[in-house]
Motif scaffolding. Sequence first.
Motif, PDB file in Angstrom:
ATOM      1  N   GLY A   1      36.161  73.502  32.205  1.00  0.00           N
ATOM      2  CA  GLY A   1      35.877  74.920  31.792  1.00  0.00           C
ATOM      3  C   GLY A   1      35.762  75.213  30.393  1.00  0.00           C
ATOM      4  N   LYS A   2      35.036  74.395  29.552  1.00  0.00           N
ATOM      5  CA  LYS A   2      34.793  74.509  28.352  1.00  0.00           C
ATOM      6  C   LYS A   2      33.826  75.740  28.134  1.00  0.00           C
ATOM      7  CE  LYS A   2      33.219  70.477  27.319  1.00  0.00           C
ATOM      8  NZ  LYS A   2      33.466  69.475  28.426  1.00  0.00           N
ATOM      9  N   GLU A   3      33.054  75.852  28.964  1.00  0.00           N
ATOM     10  CA  GLU A   3      31.945  77.244  28.967  1.00  0.00           C
ATOM     11  C   GLU A   3      32.733  78.346  29.089  1.00  0.00           C
ATOM     12  OE1 GLU A   3      28.327  76.088  30.557  1.00  0.00           O
ATOM     13  OE2 GLU A   3      27.771  77.949  30.643  1.00  0.00           O
ATOM     14  N   LEU A  27      36.302  70.780  41.999  1.00  0.00           N
ATOM     15  CA  LEU A  27      37.006  71.651  42.863  1.00  0.00           C
ATOM     16  C   LEU A  27      36.426  72.654  43.539  1.00  0.00           C
ATOM     17  CD1 LEU A  27      39.877  72.154  44.189  1.00  0.00           C
ATOM     18  CD2 LEU A  27      40.182  73.118  42.389  1.00  0.00           C
ATOM     19  N   ARG A  28      35.648  73.242  42.740  1.00  0.00           N
ATOM     20  CA  ARG A  28      34.907  74.452  43.174  1.00  0.00           C
ATOM     21  C   ARG A  28      33.677  73.889  44.290  1.00  0.00           C
ATOM     22  NH1 ARG A  28      32.097  79.213  39.471  1.00  0.00           N
ATOM     23  NH2 ARG A  28      31.357  80.153  41.328  1.00  0.00           N
ATOM     24  N   ASN A  29      33.067  73.031  43.745  1.00  0.00           N
ATOM     25  CA  ASN A  29      32.044  72.361  44.665  1.00  0.00           C
ATOM     26  C   ASN A  29      32.735  72.085  46.095  1.00  0.00           C
ATOM     27  OD1 ASN A  29      30.186  72.531  42.769  1.00  0.00           O
ATOM     28  ND2 ASN A  29      30.118  70.658  42.244  1.00  0.00           N
ATOM     29  N   LEU A  43      39.881  82.701  33.364  1.00  0.00           N
ATOM     30  CA  LEU A  43      40.462  81.504  33.156  1.00  0.00           C
ATOM     31  C   LEU A  43      41.541  81.127  33.884  1.00  0.00           C
ATOM     32  CD1 LEU A  43      39.472  78.773  31.212  1.00  0.00           C
ATOM     33  CD2 LEU A  43      40.933  80.014  29.210  1.00  0.00           C
ATOM     34  N   VAL A  44      41.442  80.926  35.083  1.00  0.00           N
ATOM     35  CA  VAL A  44      42.480  80.827  36.280  1.00  0.00           C
ATOM     36  C   VAL A  44      43.448  79.568  36.065  1.00  0.00           C
ATOM     37  CG1 VAL A  44      42.927  80.724  38.714  1.00  0.00           C
ATOM     38  CG2 VAL A  44      41.184  82.088  37.660  1.00  0.00           C
ATOM     39  N   GLY A  45      44.688  79.681  36.200  1.00  0.00           N
ATOM     40  CA  GLY A  45      45.787  78.466  36.182  1.00  0.00           C
ATOM     41  C   GLY A  45      47.134  79.016  35.819  1.00  0.00           C
TER      42      GLY A  45
HETATM   43  N1  LIG Z   1      40.402  77.561  34.538  1.00  0.00           N
HETATM   44  C1  LIG Z   1      39.191  78.190  35.368  1.00  0.00           C
HETATM   45  N2  LIG Z   1      39.298  79.221  35.959  1.00  0.00           N
HETATM   46  C2  LIG Z   1      38.149  79.468  36.892  1.00  0.00           C
HETATM   47  N3  LIG Z   1      37.068  78.794  36.832  1.00  0.00           N
HETATM   48  C3  LIG Z   1      36.819  77.584  36.235  1.00  0.00           C
HETATM   49  C4  LIG Z   1      37.957  77.310  35.236  1.00  0.00           C
HETATM   50  N4  LIG Z   1      37.841  76.167  34.635  1.00  0.00           N
HETATM   51  C5  LIG Z   1      36.487  75.821  35.029  1.00  0.00           C
HETATM   52  N5  LIG Z   1      35.891  76.506  36.095  1.00  0.00           N
HETATM   53  C6  LIG Z   1      34.592  76.856  36.673  1.00  0.00           C
HETATM   54  O1  LIG Z   1      34.387  75.284  36.866  1.00  0.00           O
HETATM   55  C7  LIG Z   1      33.204  75.274  36.623  1.00  0.00           C
HETATM   56  C8  LIG Z   1      32.931  74.412  35.362  1.00  0.00           C
HETATM   57  O2  LIG Z   1      33.333  74.948  34.162  1.00  0.00           O
HETATM   58  P1  LIG Z   1      32.664  74.698  33.076  1.00  0.00           P
HETATM   59  O3  LIG Z   1      31.090  74.944  33.069  1.00  0.00           O
HETATM   60  O4  LIG Z   1      32.903  75.868  31.953  1.00  0.00           O
HETATM   61  O5  LIG Z   1      32.900  73.422  32.501  1.00  0.00           O
HETATM   62  P2  LIG Z   1      32.453  72.345  31.184  1.00  0.00           P
HETATM   63  O6  LIG Z   1      33.875  71.890  30.630  1.00  0.00           O
HETATM   64  O7  LIG Z   1      31.545  73.373  30.311  1.00  0.00           O
HETATM   65  O8  LIG Z   1      31.519  71.266  31.641  1.00  0.00           O
HETATM   66  P3  LIG Z   1      30.638  70.442  31.023  1.00  0.00           P
HETATM   67  O9  LIG Z   1      31.313  69.483  29.968  1.00  0.00           O
HETATM   68  O10 LIG Z   1      29.817  69.861  32.097  1.00  0.00           O
HETATM   69  O11 LIG Z   1      29.757  71.281  29.985  1.00  0.00           O
HETATM   70  C9  LIG Z   1      32.673  76.676  36.404  1.00  0.00           C
HETATM   71  O12 LIG Z   1      32.082  76.921  37.597  1.00  0.00           O
HETATM   72  C10 LIG Z   1      33.517  77.487  35.930  1.00  0.00           C
HETATM   73  O13 LIG Z   1      33.437  78.554  36.378  1.00  0.00           O
END
Ligand SMILES: Nc1ncnc2c1ncn2[C@@H]1O[C@H](COP(=O)(O)OP(=O)(O)OP(=O)(O)O)[C@@H](O)[C@H]1O
Length: 505
Positions: free
Chosen positions: A215-217, A402-404, A182-184
Motif C-alpha cells: 500500500g505504498k501508493e 488479498l484484493r485479487n 488506508l484500511v486496517g
Molecule cells: N491499507 C489498505 N487499505 C486499502 N487498500 C489497500 C491498503 N493497502 C493496499 N491496498 C490496496 O492494495 C493494492 C496494492 O497497493 P499499492 O499499489 O499501494 O501497493 P504498493 O506497495 O505501492 O505496491 P508496489 O510495491 O507493487 O508498488 C491496491 O489496490 C491498494 O488499493
Amino acid sequence: MIRVFCHTLTNDFNAKRCVFIGVTPDGRQLVTLNHDIQQSWNVGDFVSPLAHVLQSGQQKVINSEHLIYWQEDKAFSSLLGHVGDGDKVLITPLKDDVSEASDHVMALAVYVVDVVSWNNTQWQDNWNLHFPRFIELYTHHWQKLNELEKATTLKGRLRESLNLVEQTQAISNKSDLIKQNLVGDSACMKKLREQVAVASQSDMTVLIQSDTGVGKEVVAASIHEQSSRSRQSLVAINCAAIPENLLESELFGYSKGAFSGATTDKTGLIALADGGTLFLDEIGDMPLMLQAKLLRVLETRKYRPLGSDKEEESDFRLLAATHVALQEKIEQKLFRQDLFYRLYQFPVHVPCLKDRDDDIHILAKHFIAKFNQDNNANVVGIHFEVLDALSQHDFPGNVRELRNLIEFGCSHANDGEPLMYNHLSHYLNAQNESVVAESSEELGVEEEQELVSISDLRSAVKDYESKIIAMRLKQFKGNRSLAAESLGIPKRTLADKCTKMEIVL
Ligand SMILES: Nc1ncnc2c1ncn2[C@@H]1O[C@H](COP(=O)(O)OP(=O)(O)OP(=O)(O)O)[C@@H](O)[C@H]1O
C-alpha cells in the motif's frame, strides 16, 4: 525595577552599595538579581546572614566590626565590597503583602550605609520616616509586576497546550479521513495513519519503504490528499517501469528538436507537479546519472528540460517509495548516499500483511464492498471458513494479493450469498498443492523404508490413515473443518478418528 530600587537607595538614602537578592521559584536558593553580580546561596545555609533574615523576616543591621563573624561566607563578603570602619550593612526583607503568610519574604535588599550618614540625625529622621514607606511601595509594585509576569507566562503556557490539543485533534481527524483509503485496525496501521497525518502537515520529503503490494501508493496518495497541495496534482511515476533514456525526458520534459523524434515541446512531470506533489515510486531503480540531476532539483527547485537553454522552476513536494533496501544499494554504489539523506527527511515504513493479520478481516470486507460497488453486485459478507483459510495464508503479495483473491472469490459468488470457501478453493488449493507436494516428497523416502518392514497390514493402514490426517491438520494449521473438507469426510468423522487415533495438534 531593581535598578530603580538601587538608584533610590543610593541617591535618596545615601547607600554606598545596594544588592537585590531573590528567592528562586523552587524556594531552594537565594540569588543576586543585579545584572552585574552573580552569586547564590542555599536558603538553609546559615553560615550566611541572608539565611537568618530570610527565616526570621526581621531586618538585620551588621556593624563593620561584626562583619568578621560572617567572613566564612566568601560570597557574602565579595558582595559587599569595601566596608569602612563604622559603616553599617543592612539586610532588609521585602515581604509579600498579599500572601496569607504575612511573613513571607519575597526578596532581600542588602546595602551599606556609611558612618557619616548613619550618625547624621537628619539622615536618621529621613530614613525612619520614608524608608519603611518606600520599601512597602516598592514591594507592592514589584509584586504586581511579578503577578503580571506570572499571568503572562501562564497565558503563554495555556496557548501552547491549547495549540497542542488543537494539533492532536487535527491529526486525529485527519487519521479518521485517511482510514477510508488506508484500511486496517491493527496497532501498526493506526500508527501509520498518524504518521501520514503528521507528514501531510509539512512539506518534508517522505520516503516510504516496504515490501511490494503493501500500500505504498495508497500512503503517498493519502499524504497528498490531506496536504495543503491537494488542490494541485499528484504526479506519479514508477522509475522501474520506464527505460532509462525515457525516464529523464518524462521527468524533465524536452524542447522541440532536443533529439530526433522530438517534434514538439513536452512538459515533464516535474513541471506538471508545480504546486502539487511528485511521487517517485521504486526510486531505488533510478539510474545514477538521473539521481545526481534529481538531487540538484531538490536542492535548487530548478531544472532544465532536455535541449533547452533555459532553467525552469517548479515548487513540488517529493514523495518517494522503494521496496529495496536503499542502504544495500548505497554499499553497492548503485544509489547516492547524499540523495538518500535528502529523501530520508520523513521515513515511513508500511508493515507486511503477515505482520498484521488482524487486518485481514477488515480488508477483506473492504474489498468485498468495493467489488459490490464497482460491479453492481451483492456479495453479503464472508464465511468464517474463508476467514480461517485466509488467516493461514502467507500473502507474499501482501494486500494486493488479498484484493485479487477476494475479487476472484466475489466473481464466483452468487448475489445475496456470502463469500464461501469453495469460491476461493481454486486459488487456495493451487497454493496448498505446492505445500502437499513438498510434504509428499519427504513422505516418499520414509514410506519406502516403512513398506519393506510392514508385517501387520491392518495396523499399517491405520498408521497410514493417522499420518494422512495429522499431515492434513498440520497443513490447515489445526482447522478441522478445512482438513475434513479437503479429505471429503464430515467434520464429525474426522473428530472421531482424531480421538480414536489420539491425534492432537
Ligand atoms: N491499507 C489498505 N487499505 C486499502 N487498500 C489497500 C491498503 N493497502 C493496499 N491496498 C490496496 O492494495 C493494492 C496494492 O497497493 P499499492 O499499489 O499501494 O501497493 P504498493 O506497495 O505501492 O505496491 P508496489 O510495491 O507493487 O508498488 C491496491 O489496490 C491498494 O488499493
